[in-house]
Design an enzyme around this catalytic site. Structure first.
Site: not given
Lengths: 435, 435
Positions: A187, A205
């Protein structure tokens, strides 16, 4: 006791985490925010799937306007991700007089100026701690505690997916494709991990960090960016031999007058704390002219760490600290003095080069000639005897070159020329070396 | 543009650093605080010594009342250190309507309740980021970004002097006295380093961290504390053999219902980031129930890192963020619900024991008997053959025992009994083991 009503847009992984904190930590919130924080509405296009959390059905809605029009709601948390309809929803909420909290780095990186101008126009705020490095409180720190400093540099591991993949390759000798599959299984990576592995997420970012550290509004697409797709298991072996590990670094370097911004797989010395950031962790090193180096390490993604940052923002918003900070810093304000960016050709640093070459006389001579012509000095060179069976003559071998510092423009030209040497096969893989 | 007038009390190392930032970073301050910050007065008993910085003579004073009575001054920075006259001066300034900023951990730890009650009574604030870990923004982070969390534990290296001494012993095999001298030569330790090496400084800082993390008002003298004086060069050798380094850790552990607080030299696994904190650096690991582990590393002392924290506080104070936070958190407020402290006898953890024993049959049998009687299980035991010349019979040898987890009360009783065994010489040196 005063009550604050909050709405949540998007009930995915993070949204469920936020709901969990709001419902289960109400005592913590009361003590931190000095008032009752009530989750008044949750808006998602799917309000029927069981998310493993018990939510009062009367607060669930699929109608975004019912959130915008509810005058009792003063704070809206946007967690649907992506550009649209997130942008439209956030603008709508600001115009409806609500403060917004978001974890959406793509949205802030792409539409920062529009969003923050709108917020200023409406006398509202946008908080976004969770947009960079999840639970690590790096944005708040840059906006408050470190404000006495001129930031000299930021070196950051901001993408947990890439760091997990590189750590697997480094520690277990896994090849790239298997490491990606493992990241997906756990995940850490999405079905299509392109935005992570090609560095897009990291430059977005970095754009946000640059706004906070230098007041620079940067088009994220203009930041030089190399993903991790070309990093091979063999690079870790050579890097280790040279004393390094390989990390995807987002760098903002203001140590000269102009600011150097880039994202690339980078050789980081084994003794550097950044080299020890493993698995899906994130880390940031900020060097300030007063404070010196400050290093932050923590979970950059995942349900609860990200939810922690969002609820931290919620407390800041409710208490009014966010409004004060927004007023002082005027983020993404076009009227602000801009810091000057360095021309990428003028970046100056060390490089690691890996190329597949014929194992025959004259090859090293030709390659070193190209480097010399471009004023690039060789620091180390590795070529191991190959153990592969001979086919038609000798098989090609890997040649690894670590260079002293050179001008980026010279390096790019030299790589181009080296790729045109007939005894050099395919692309020259180049990584930066942090020293 | 609005102007804010600030006074500085105490022009030592840190005070000079703060003056430097206020005078030389005025553009940074204007952009961070949205107003002109003016250093209006500097008060010190010595205003003639040259501090290597040019200061306008008209702002220098030896008269504390001239600061208190100057209505134009709204913020006072206290940097004289120690309890008195710092306490009297801070109270005087609060009562004169000024907000206070201090780096004085002893003052806050000892008189927190009186100071914060007075500040609340006067509608004024006290900011104190610099009191713990210098430039590392740990207090601000605990008071804002991490507020969504219930803090599960804090493990911190908060004393740079001790960390420098232990690093010297670890890395260079220096003995304790020489390491102290080296720390003094480099300015990391004072002429009398007692308050650092005996752990006083660390427990005072732990008191402050506990207030912010758990809302606990703790008498710092009540925190179990062991200094580093008894740590011997030989302990690093044995610790290394067992896979550990030795650090002076301040610990607040809320993983059970009651909170465990202590400061002691501790064996930390080589793979734990805390073990890699070297020289005079500080570090803090906070584990929050949502955010997981967040690790901070930076310079915990020194002129400019500490000044960075103080000026950060100044910006927070001027903008009004400090007042909001103070209102929400009600620090050192006797009306607040108290977290419960764990009885030190009920602490539960691993131990490292070093003792000098006769090299003769039955010794290990006796010692292991005492441990067994107190339900303490041995994890590892090391006894190396001695290379020292025989004198009267065999010379005594070091016996090292690492234990599994045990109750603190049992351990203390066992140590007492072991010290009474005739073949055990002198004190048993005991350190905690973090695992």
């Amino acid at each position: 006791m005063e009550t604050v009503s909050v709405a949540l847009i998007g009930l995915g992984t993070i949204g469920t985490g936020v709901a969990k904190i709001l419902l289960e930590h109400s005592d913590v919130l009361v003590s931190a925010a000095g008032r009752q924080v009530v989750l008044a509405k949750i808006c998602d296009k799917d309000i029927t799937t069981n998310r493993g959390i018990t939510l009062p059905s009367e607060i669930m809605t699929t109608d975004i306007d019912s959130v915008a029009n509810d005058k009792s709601i003063s704070v809206v948390i946007e967690l649907i991700g992506g550009l649209e309809p997130a942008r439209t929803f956030v603008l709508k909420m600001l115009r409806a007089g609500k403060n917004v909290i978001t974890a959406n780095k793509a949205l802030i990186a792409q539409h920062g100026q529009e969003l923050f101008d709108t917020a200023r126009g409406c006398g509202r705020t946008i908080a976004f701690e969770a947009a960079v490095c999840g639970g690590i409180p790096i944005l708040g720190t840059l906006m408050t505690s470190l404000q006495a400093n001129r930031v000299k540099s930021i070196h950051a591991i901001v993408n947990g997916t890439c760091n997990f993949i590189l750590s697997q390759m480094e520690e277990n000798g896994t090849n790239y494709n298997d490491a990606v599959k493992e990241a997906q299984r756990l995940g850490y990576a999405e079905a299509n991990p392109a935005m992570d592995v090609d560095g897009t997420d990291s430059v977005q970012k970095l754009t946000i960090l640059s706004q906070l550290a230098f007041g620079m509004t940067v088009d994220w697409k203009s930041i030089p960016r190399t993903g991790i797709e070309a990093v091979d298991a063999i690079d870790f072996r050579y890097a280790r031999e040279l004393g390094y590990k390989i990390k995807l670094l987002a760098v903002a370097d203001a140590s000269s007058n102009d600011i150097e911004l880039h994202v690339s797989p980078t050789l980081v010395r084994k003794t550097d704390p950044l080299s020890r950031v493993s698995d899906a962790f994130n880390a940031v090193r900020v060097i300030g002219d007063c404070v010196g180096p400050v290093f932050f390490h923590g979970l950059g993604a995942g349900r609860m760490p990200t939810a922690s940052a969002i609820v931290g923002d919620l407390i800041d918003t409710v208490l009014g600290r966010t409004a004060i900070t927004a007023g002082a810093l005027q983020l993404w304000n076009e009227n602000k003095r801009e810091a000057k960016r360095k021309d990428p050709n003028e970046f100056y640093g060390k490089s690691y080069l890996r190329m597949l070459v014929d194992d025959q006389p004259g090859v090293v001579h030709n390659i070193s000639g190209v480097l010399g012509k471009h004023k690039i000095s060789i620091a180390s060179m590795i070529q191991h005897e190959t153990t592969e069976p001979k086919q038609n003559g000798k098989p090609p071998v890997f040649l690894i070159i670590a260079t002293h510092k050179s001008r980026e423009g010279d390096m790019l030209e030299a790589i181009n020329e080296m790729e045109n040497i007939s005894s050099v096969h395919g692309k020259v893989v180049r990584m930066r070396v942090l020293d």
